[in-house]
Each structure stands twice: as C-alpha cells, then as structure tokens.
Scaffold this active site. Structure first.
Site, PDB file in Angstrom:
ATOM      1  N   ARG A 204      26.343  31.689  39.248  1.00  0.00           N
ATOM      2  CA  ARG A 204      27.445  31.637  39.716  1.00  0.00           C
ATOM      3  C   ARG A 204      26.860  31.541  41.532  1.00  0.00           C
ATOM      4  O   ARG A 204      26.451  31.728  42.117  1.00  0.00           O
ATOM      5  CB  ARG A 204      28.521  32.851  40.092  1.00  0.00           C
ATOM      6  CG  ARG A 204      28.269  32.888  38.527  1.00  0.00           C
ATOM      7  CD  ARG A 204      29.274  34.229  38.080  1.00  0.00           C
ATOM      8  NE  ARG A 204      30.309  34.707  38.348  1.00  0.00           N
ATOM      9  CZ  ARG A 204      30.627  35.879  38.858  1.00  0.00           C
ATOM     10  NH1 ARG A 204      30.124  37.212  38.608  1.00  0.00           N
ATOM     11  NH2 ARG A 204      31.463  36.340  39.847  1.00  0.00           N
TER      12      ARG A 204
ATOM     13  N   SER B  62      28.802  32.652  43.681  1.00  0.00           N
ATOM     14  CA  SER B  62      29.613  33.951  45.475  1.00  0.00           C
ATOM     15  C   SER B  62      28.165  34.229  46.390  1.00  0.00           C
ATOM     16  O   SER B  62      27.730  34.746  45.940  1.00  0.00           O
ATOM     17  CB  SER B  62      29.658  35.018  44.435  1.00  0.00           C
ATOM     18  OG  SER B  62      29.063  35.414  43.820  1.00  0.00           O
TER      19      SER B  62
ATOM     20  N   LYS C  14      25.293  43.863  33.975  1.00  0.00           N
ATOM     21  CA  LYS C  14      26.997  44.441  33.682  1.00  0.00           C
ATOM     22  C   LYS C  14      28.062  43.731  33.763  1.00  0.00           C
ATOM     23  O   LYS C  14      28.984  43.502  32.554  1.00  0.00           O
ATOM     24  CB  LYS C  14      27.260  46.217  34.411  1.00  0.00           C
ATOM     25  CG  LYS C  14      28.210  44.771  35.661  1.00  0.00           C
ATOM     26  CD  LYS C  14      28.521  45.826  36.904  1.00  0.00           C
ATOM     27  CE  LYS C  14      28.816  45.173  38.558  1.00  0.00           C
ATOM     28  NZ  LYS C  14      29.832  44.537  37.686  1.00  0.00           N
ATOM     29  N   ASP C  15      27.604  41.823  33.168  1.00  0.00           N
ATOM     30  CA  ASP C  15      28.792  40.414  33.183  1.00  0.00           C
ATOM     31  C   ASP C  15      28.326  40.244  32.262  1.00  0.00           C
ATOM     32  O   ASP C  15      29.349  39.425  31.615  1.00  0.00           O
ATOM     33  CB  ASP C  15      29.434  39.977  34.544  1.00  0.00           C
ATOM     34  CG  ASP C  15      29.563  40.481  35.609  1.00  0.00           C
ATOM     35  OD1 ASP C  15      29.962  41.387  35.576  1.00  0.00           O
ATOM     36  OD2 ASP C  15      29.059  39.732  36.766  1.00  0.00           O
TER      37      ASP C  15
ATOM     38  N   THR D 108      41.157  48.527  42.216  1.00  0.00           N
ATOM     39  CA  THR D 108      39.370  48.164  41.221  1.00  0.00           C
ATOM     40  C   THR D 108      40.153  47.235  39.964  1.00  0.00           C
ATOM     41  O   THR D 108      41.559  47.092  39.611  1.00  0.00           O
ATOM     42  CB  THR D 108      39.108  49.370  40.863  1.00  0.00           C
ATOM     43  OG1 THR D 108      38.025  49.101  39.922  1.00  0.00           O
ATOM     44  CG2 THR D 108      40.296  49.910  39.438  1.00  0.00           C
ATOM     45  N   ALA D 109      38.832  46.276  39.681  1.00  0.00           N
ATOM     46  CA  ALA D 109      39.199  45.388  38.972  1.00  0.00           C
ATOM     47  C   ALA D 109      38.574  45.872  37.270  1.00  0.00           C
ATOM     48  O   ALA D 109      38.730  45.363  36.615  1.00  0.00           O
ATOM     49  CB  ALA D 109      39.359  44.018  39.337  1.00  0.00           C
TER      50      ALA D 109
ATOM     51  N   LEU E 157      38.602  48.273  34.031  1.00  0.00           N
ATOM     52  CA  LEU E 157      39.145  49.440  33.163  1.00  0.00           C
ATOM     53  C   LEU E 157      38.584  50.407  33.382  1.00  0.00           C
ATOM     54  O   LEU E 157      38.978  51.317  33.106  1.00  0.00           O
ATOM     55  CB  LEU E 157      39.309  48.926  32.091  1.00  0.00           C
ATOM     56  CG  LEU E 157      40.471  49.208  30.944  1.00  0.00           C
ATOM     57  CD1 LEU E 157      41.585  49.291  31.879  1.00  0.00           C
ATOM     58  CD2 LEU E 157      40.608  48.857  29.521  1.00  0.00           C
ATOM     59  N   ARG E 158      36.732  50.637  33.534  1.00  0.00           N
ATOM     60  CA  ARG E 158      35.904  51.895  33.284  1.00  0.00           C
ATOM     61  C   ARG E 158      36.529  52.626  34.205  1.00  0.00           C
ATOM     62  O   ARG E 158      37.074  53.920  34.162  1.00  0.00           O
ATOM     63  CB  ARG E 158      35.134  51.568  32.270  1.00  0.00           C
ATOM     64  CG  ARG E 158      34.027  52.841  33.238  1.00  0.00           C
ATOM     65  CD  ARG E 158      32.280  51.966  32.853  1.00  0.00           C
ATOM     66  NE  ARG E 158      32.278  51.018  34.434  1.00  0.00           N
ATOM     67  CZ  ARG E 158      32.038  51.620  35.872  1.00  0.00           C
ATOM     68  NH1 ARG E 158      32.209  52.907  35.748  1.00  0.00           N
ATOM     69  NH2 ARG E 158      31.909  51.540  36.670  1.00  0.00           N
TER      70      ARG E 158
ATOM     71  N   ASN F  86      35.664  38.841  45.415  1.00  0.00           N
ATOM     72  CA  ASN F  86      34.718  38.652  45.623  1.00  0.00           C
ATOM     73  C   ASN F  86      34.115  40.058  46.687  1.00  0.00           C
ATOM     74  O   ASN F  86      35.093  40.374  46.581  1.00  0.00           O
ATOM     75  CB  ASN F  86      33.743  37.717  46.785  1.00  0.00           C
ATOM     76  CG  ASN F  86      34.250  37.459  46.916  1.00  0.00           C
ATOM     77  OD1 ASN F  86      34.646  38.113  48.002  1.00  0.00           O
ATOM     78  ND2 ASN F  86      33.462  36.281  47.418  1.00  0.00           N
TER      79      ASN F  86
ATOM     80  N   THR G 183      35.834  39.764  49.861  1.00  0.00           N
ATOM     81  CA  THR G 183      37.341  39.865  49.672  1.00  0.00           C
ATOM     82  C   THR G 183      38.297  41.574  49.314  1.00  0.00           C
ATOM     83  O   THR G 183      39.010  41.998  49.993  1.00  0.00           O
ATOM     84  CB  THR G 183      37.684  38.869  48.457  1.00  0.00           C
ATOM     85  OG1 THR G 183      37.637  37.323  48.695  1.00  0.00           O
ATOM     86  CG2 THR G 183      39.507  38.550  48.126  1.00  0.00           C
ATOM     87  N   ARG G 184      36.948  42.312  48.125  1.00  0.00           N
ATOM     88  CA  ARG G 184      38.098  43.139  48.618  1.00  0.00           C
ATOM     89  C   ARG G 184      37.326  44.480  49.870  1.00  0.00           C
ATOM     90  O   ARG G 184      38.779  45.181  49.871  1.00  0.00           O
ATOM     91  CB  ARG G 184      37.018  44.168  46.939  1.00  0.00           C
ATOM     92  CG  ARG G 184      37.082  43.194  46.134  1.00  0.00           C
ATOM     93  CD  ARG G 184      36.967  44.414  45.059  1.00  0.00           C
ATOM     94  NE  ARG G 184      36.168  42.813  43.799  1.00  0.00           N
ATOM     95  CZ  ARG G 184      36.358  43.329  42.470  1.00  0.00           C
ATOM     96  NH1 ARG G 184      36.098  44.711  42.201  1.00  0.00           N
ATOM     97  NH2 ARG G 184      35.645  42.348  41.219  1.00  0.00           N
TER      98      ARG G 184
END
Length: 321
Positions: free
Chosen positions: A12, A14, A93-94, A137-138, A140-141, A161, A164-165
C-alpha cells in the site's frame, strides 16, 4: 549481484506501509544477493510496486460497514494472482482469517511491539481520562475494550493514516487515541505514546506488531523467504490467528489475542467483546510445543480457545446488522 530474477513487492502507499515494505525490501534484496546498502541494487533485485487499495480510498466509514479487512488486501492480492507482483508485505493484523485460493502467508519476520499505545494531549493513561472524554479509534476491538473499562467514554470513529490521526488529536477532535505501538516505532514516532495497554489485560489484534509476507502458494518455498522468517513469531501468530479463525474474525468482531512463548510451551489469552463493551468473554490456556509440529500445536490451541469464546459469546459478540 542478484542470482535470480527480481522479486516484485506489492505494498500500500501509506507512509507506514512503505516504511514496513522498505524494511523487508532490503532484507529480501540481500537474500537475493544484492547489497542492502545500495538503493539501486535493492530496487533492481526487489522492486517496490505501490498499489492503492479500497481500504485506503474509503476513509469516512468503519471497515465493518464496507467489507472488512479484505479491503486493505484485495487489489494487492489480485495483482499477485495475475502475476504482476510476486509477494506483498502486509501488517498481519490487517490479514483476514481466510486468504483467497492460491495465496498463502509464506513468511513472518520478527515481531515488533504488539501493544496498543495510548496517546493524548494530557492524561497519561486511559484510566485518567475525564468523565465523558472523546476517544478516537477506527477499531471495533479498541472501542469495545475501552468501553468495557470506561463505559462513560465517548468513542468516535477516527480513520486515516497515522499522521492524519495524530493531526486530529492535536486539533482537538479527540481527547485521546489508540494506535499500534509497532507502527509508531517503525515510523520513528515511538516517543509519542503516554503509556501502553497491558497485552494480557487488553489483548491486541491477532498478529498485531507482526508483518506478513504473502505469496502465491507455489512460491512459498522460494529460498529467499527463509532469510526473513522468524520461528518464535510464527508460533505466536499461529496461535493468535487460530483464535481469529475460530471466532470467524473480521472487522465485524471485537477479537483480541496475545500469545507468549515460555520455553517449550506457548501461552495464549483470547477475548471477544460486544461492540458496546458490556459483554466480555475470555479464555486463557497453554500448550506444549515439544512435538513434531509446533506450529500446528500453537494453532490448535488458538482454535480451541477461540471456539470456547465463540460458544459462550454467541450473538453477543456480533454487532447489530
């Protein structure tokens, strides 16, 4: 000079993905016979091909709303199956629990810090946040684990990314954010966290901190792959992803898993939570790695503990449709 045809690496675009891919690119080039300190030789032996994924393009919704983790790998995997690239570097993790037919995780390098990092403008820990504070956070966990400990928090979706956060945190869009410590370390930002979440008390995403080198199945025994494999990390990831598989893990389920090796034994903690954090289902266990196939033993431990959590949690660990 390289002793075989170039290995084309897909990644990717990023900053973090390129940093991770660049680390592996140099190691792969060295395994192919190139000088890892010579950028031109590295690029010739293992050219890096940037591929923008659907997950990169969609920034205004949670992944569970638009297709799950596969959005970060779909276009890259298509390029591999079509023969346009030879391998891909992903954050483990992705990676979805099940890969497309014809592809496999062929090598796992040594793991970075697996913990979640807590970043804020003032408070030192999640526990120190003010009543009703905004946590971005994006994941769910991370949302579920935070709400389990602090149900008063206002957890808001915060995608983008790392830069950005961090910018959104600095601009006051959130009082605190949670990020993977490994990504911050690989970007040279390891000094930014105020603290870290205990991985036993708050297990990270399965495989967090590890990288996955994905190839076509027929290439999984290529000699250069041996140079980037790390056995202990592969065992820990096998256990964690076993739990992920048993829990049908995706971005629709809040699943955490953390494995540790202790001599000839592996210990694993697995948990799954309801999206609102009210319900948490957790199992811990250990298995011997002294047999002929330690990776299968590690995976079986994950599958067993994950199945127990799934049986207890049932529909409570799935978000509303």
């Amino acid at each position: 000079m390289p002793t075989q045809p170039p290995v084309r690496i897909g990644a990717r675009g990023s900053k973090l993905s390129l940093a991770q891919a660049g680390m592996m690119q140099r190691r792969i080039a060295a395994a192919l016979g190139a000088d890892p300190e010579d950028p031109q030789a590295v690029e010739a032996a293992a050219p890096l091909i940037v591929i923008t994924t659907s997950g990169d393009r969609i920034q205004d919704r949670r992944l569970l709303e638009v297709g799950g983790k596969g959005l970060f790998t779909k276009e890259i995997e298509e390029a591999m199956l079509e023969g346009r690239i030879d391998c891909a570097i992903h954050s483990m993790k992705d990676m979805p629990a099940v890969l497309p037919p014809g592809l496999c995780i062929a090598a796992i390098p040594e793991r970075e810090d697996p913990r979640d990092a807590f970043l804020s403008r003032e408070p030192e820990r999640l526990e120190d946040l003010a009543q009703g504070a905004v946590l971005g956070t994006a994941s769910l966990r991370r949302q579920a684990q935070a709400l389990h400990r602090r149900p008063d928090l206002d957890v808001r979706m915060l995608r983008g990314n790392v830069d950005t956060r961090l910018a959104k945190l600095a601009a006051g869009e959130a009082d605190a954010i949670l990020l993977a410590a490994s990504g911050l370390n690989r970007l040279g930002l390891g000094h930014l966290p105020k603290s870290f979440l205990d991985p036993l008390d708050c297990p990270p995403a399965p495989g967090q901190g590890a990288l996955a080198i994905e190839t076509r199945v027929e290439d999984r025994d290529a000699p250069w792959l041996e140079a980037v494999r790390h056995g202990p990390t592969a065992l820990a990831v096998a256990a964690e992803r076993g739990a992920l598989t048993a829990l049908e893990g995706s971005c629709r389920t809040a699943v955490g898993a953390f494995a540790q090796l202790d001599g000839a034994e592996i210990r694993l903690v697995v948990e799954a939570l309801s999206a609102d954090g009210r319900h948490r289902f957790r199992r811990e266990g250990a298995a011997s790695l002294a047999g002929a196939d330690p990776e299968s033993a590690a995976r079986e431990l994950g599958l067993a503990l994950g199945a127990q959590v799934a049986a207890e949690g049932g529909d409570l660990i799935l978000p509303p449709e």
